[in-house]
Design a protein around this motif. Structure first.
Motif, mmCIF file in Angstrom:
data_model
loop_
_atom_site.group_PDB
_atom_site.id
_atom_site.type_symbol
_atom_site.label_atom_id
_atom_site.label_comp_id
_atom_site.label_asym_id
_atom_site.label_seq_id
_atom_site.Cartn_x
_atom_site.Cartn_y
_atom_site.Cartn_z
ATOM 1 N N CYS A 58 0.816 -1.222 0.000
ATOM 2 C CA CYS A 58 0.000 0.000 0.000
ATOM 3 C C CYS A 58 0.847 1.269 0.000
ATOM 4 O O CYS A 58 0.321 2.361 0.226
ATOM 5 C CB CYS A 58 -0.921 0.007 1.222
ATOM 6 N N ASN A 59 2.173 1.118 -0.247
ATOM 7 C CA ASN A 59 3.086 2.270 -0.264
ATOM 8 C C ASN A 59 3.070 3.010 1.070
ATOM 9 O O ASN A 59 2.999 4.246 1.126
ATOM 10 C CB ASN A 59 2.739 3.238 -1.398
ATOM 11 N N GLY A 60 3.142 2.232 2.148
ATOM 12 C CA GLY A 60 3.085 2.832 3.472
ATOM 13 C C GLY A 60 4.216 3.808 3.742
ATOM 14 O O GLY A 60 4.001 4.866 4.341
ATOM 15 N N ASN A 61 5.442 3.477 3.307
ATOM 16 C CA ASN A 61 6.562 4.387 3.524
ATOM 17 C C ASN A 61 6.365 5.707 2.782
ATOM 18 O O ASN A 61 6.709 6.772 3.300
ATOM 19 C CB ASN A 61 7.864 3.727 3.061
ATOM 20 N N LEU A 62 5.806 5.637 1.566
ATOM 21 C CA LEU A 62 5.544 6.858 0.801
ATOM 22 C C LEU A 62 4.499 7.724 1.505
ATOM 23 O O LEU A 62 4.650 8.948 1.599
ATOM 24 C CB LEU A 62 5.087 6.498 -0.607
ATOM 25 N N PHE A 63 3.436 7.101 2.007
ATOM 26 C CA PHE A 63 2.417 7.865 2.741
ATOM 27 C C PHE A 63 3.002 8.462 4.018
ATOM 28 O O PHE A 63 2.672 9.599 4.385
ATOM 29 C CB PHE A 63 1.233 6.972 3.080
ATOM 30 N N ALA A 64 3.863 7.713 4.719
ATOM 31 C CA ALA A 64 4.477 8.231 5.948
ATOM 32 C C ALA A 64 5.359 9.438 5.651
ATOM 33 O O ALA A 64 5.360 10.421 6.407
ATOM 34 C CB ALA A 64 5.293 7.135 6.627
ATOM 35 N N ARG B 137 -6.471 3.692 2.255
ATOM 36 C CA ARG B 137 -5.735 2.811 1.357
ATOM 37 C C ARG B 137 -5.358 1.512 2.056
ATOM 38 O O ARG B 137 -5.472 0.423 1.483
ATOM 39 C CB ARG B 137 -4.480 3.537 0.868
ATOM 40 N N ILE B 138 -4.922 1.614 3.301
ATOM 41 C CA ILE B 138 -4.507 0.415 4.030
ATOM 42 C C ILE B 138 -5.713 -0.425 4.430
ATOM 43 O O ILE B 138 -5.680 -1.663 4.361
ATOM 44 C CB ILE B 138 -3.668 0.817 5.256
ATOM 45 N N TRP B 139 -6.822 0.221 4.826
ATOM 46 C CA TRP B 139 -8.022 -0.525 5.181
ATOM 47 C C TRP B 139 -8.756 -1.056 3.948
ATOM 48 O O TRP B 139 -9.637 -1.913 4.086
ATOM 49 C CB TRP B 139 -8.978 0.348 5.981
ATOM 50 N N TYR C 87 8.448 11.044 11.031
ATOM 51 C CA TYR C 87 8.395 9.934 10.064
ATOM 52 C C TYR C 87 8.179 8.597 10.761
ATOM 53 O O TYR C 87 7.314 7.806 10.344
ATOM 54 C CB TYR C 87 9.681 9.907 9.249
ATOM 55 N N VAL C 88 8.936 8.329 11.806
ATOM 56 C CA VAL C 88 8.798 7.051 12.512
ATOM 57 C C VAL C 88 7.415 6.929 13.142
ATOM 58 O O VAL C 88 6.810 5.839 13.161
ATOM 59 C CB VAL C 88 9.912 6.897 13.560
ATOM 60 N N VAL D 20 2.027 4.297 12.973
ATOM 61 C CA VAL D 20 0.571 4.373 12.830
ATOM 62 C C VAL D 20 0.107 3.537 11.639
ATOM 63 O O VAL D 20 -0.838 2.736 11.745
ATOM 64 C CB VAL D 20 0.129 5.836 12.676
ATOM 65 N N LEU D 21 0.754 3.706 10.498
ATOM 66 C CA LEU D 21 0.298 3.022 9.283
ATOM 67 C C LEU D 21 0.600 1.528 9.337
ATOM 68 O O LEU D 21 -0.205 0.714 8.856
ATOM 69 C CB LEU D 21 0.943 3.667 8.055
ATOM 70 N N TYR D 22 1.741 1.143 9.913
ATOM 71 C CA TYR D 22 2.016 -0.290 10.015
ATOM 72 C C TYR D 22 1.041 -0.965 10.968
ATOM 73 O O TYR D 22 0.540 -2.068 10.675
ATOM 74 C CB TYR D 22 3.452 -0.534 10.489
ATOM 75 N N CYS D 23 0.751 -0.340 12.100
ATOM 76 C CA CYS D 23 -0.201 -0.935 13.039
ATOM 77 C C CYS D 23 -1.605 -0.972 12.434
ATOM 78 O O CYS D 23 -2.390 -1.879 12.727
ATOM 79 C CB CYS D 23 -0.191 -0.168 14.352
#
Length: 292
Positions: free
Chosen positions: A34-40, A131-133, A272-273, A278-281
């Protein structure tokens, strides 16, 4: 023709043996897909940009308070002139007085800018969560989306302020002041009790804030129980990261270059972290069995 079967690797065997490890890996794969790093990274940018209108509002509030206390302004003027040369002191005093007199315009501009950046920040955050959900990012229409995002900003701000206030009151110094007012002597045993209460309250505050983000900010309803567990995991990671970050600042601030650039880099890494957590959890909650 026979198909040669390959034996599962050590990681595959561990995933088959431990369901929690398989869940963590599936969450990471989903987060990456889901491109989590890009969203973060994008949320880090919008978070830092959103700090400027908040500083403008804080500056306006300070200017309003000083405009009602001319004796305090005179004391600051005298102290400023005593620190620097007379010419530079007069320039600084003139600049400060001009800024105080312009507190109304600065506050209005700050409020408008804060509403704009707050809505943009919330829209991007909800876009990442949706996006993640696996939800639709824009399901309410343009006007209703803006109104919903502004309401979510106010709700999130209220949750953060109330929980942070509770955490501040739970720290050692306010509790010591309460004991002094009650006439209870300060004992060494109380010190460790205060520290323990502060850590517990700080952890609970982080849990409430992260759970609010994961549960309430998506545009569609999600599983509350699973999301609360995800918020608990995010709070644990956040408190651990705060501990590591405090050690980082102690080491970095010892040098001149570290004192100059260390806080800025620390703020970037911190934001960033936090968003990665948040997005990983959230991905962990989205990949849980029976997740809504």
């Amino acid at each position: 023709m026979t198909v040669e079967q390959t034996e599962p690797g050590s990681l595959d065997r561990l995933r088959a043996r431990h369901g929690w490890l398989d869940h963590l890996i599936r969450a990471f794969l989903h987060f990456r897909a889901c491109n989590g790093n890009l969203f973060a990274a994008g949320l880090t940018y919008y978070t830092l940009i959103a700090l400027f209108p908040l500083l403008m509002i804080a500056f306006a509030v300070g200017g309003f308070a000083l405009s009602r206390r001319p004796e305090l302004v005179d004391a600051i003027d005298d102290r400023t002139r005593s620190w620097v040369s007379p010419e530079l002191g007069q320039q600084l005093v003139t600049l400060m007085n001009s800024a105080i007199s312009a507190h109304t315009s600065v506050g209005v501009i700050g409020l408008v800018f804060a509403a704009w950046m707050g809505q943009t920040w919330m829209y991007r955050l909800r876009e990442a969560l949706c996006r993640i959900w696996g939800h639709q990012a824009d399901s309410l229409g343009f006007a209703r989306t803006i109104a919903s995002d502004l309401a979510a900003v106010l709700g999130t701000f209220a949750v953060v302020v109330s929980t942070m206030t509770l955490a501040a009151l739970a720290h050692a110094e306010p509790l010591k002041m309460v004991l002094n007012l009650l006439g209870i002597p300060e004992l060494s045993a109380f010190h460790w009790a205060f520290r323990t209460i502060s850590v517990v309250i700080s952890f609970l505050v982080s849990w409430v804030v992260f759970s609010w983000v994961i549960v309430r900010l998506p545009r569609e309803s999600v599983g509350v129980a699973t999301s609360m567990r995800a918020g608990l995991m995010a709070a644990a990671g956040f408190e651990l990261f705060k501990l590591v970050g405090s050690l980082y600042l102690r080491v970095v601030l010892r040098s001149v270059a570290g004192a100059t650039f260390g806080p800025l880099l620390g703020l970037l890494v911190f934001a960033y972290v936090t968003w990665v957590l948040v997005l990983y959890c959230t991905a962990w909650a989205a990949t849980a069995p029976g997740a809504a």
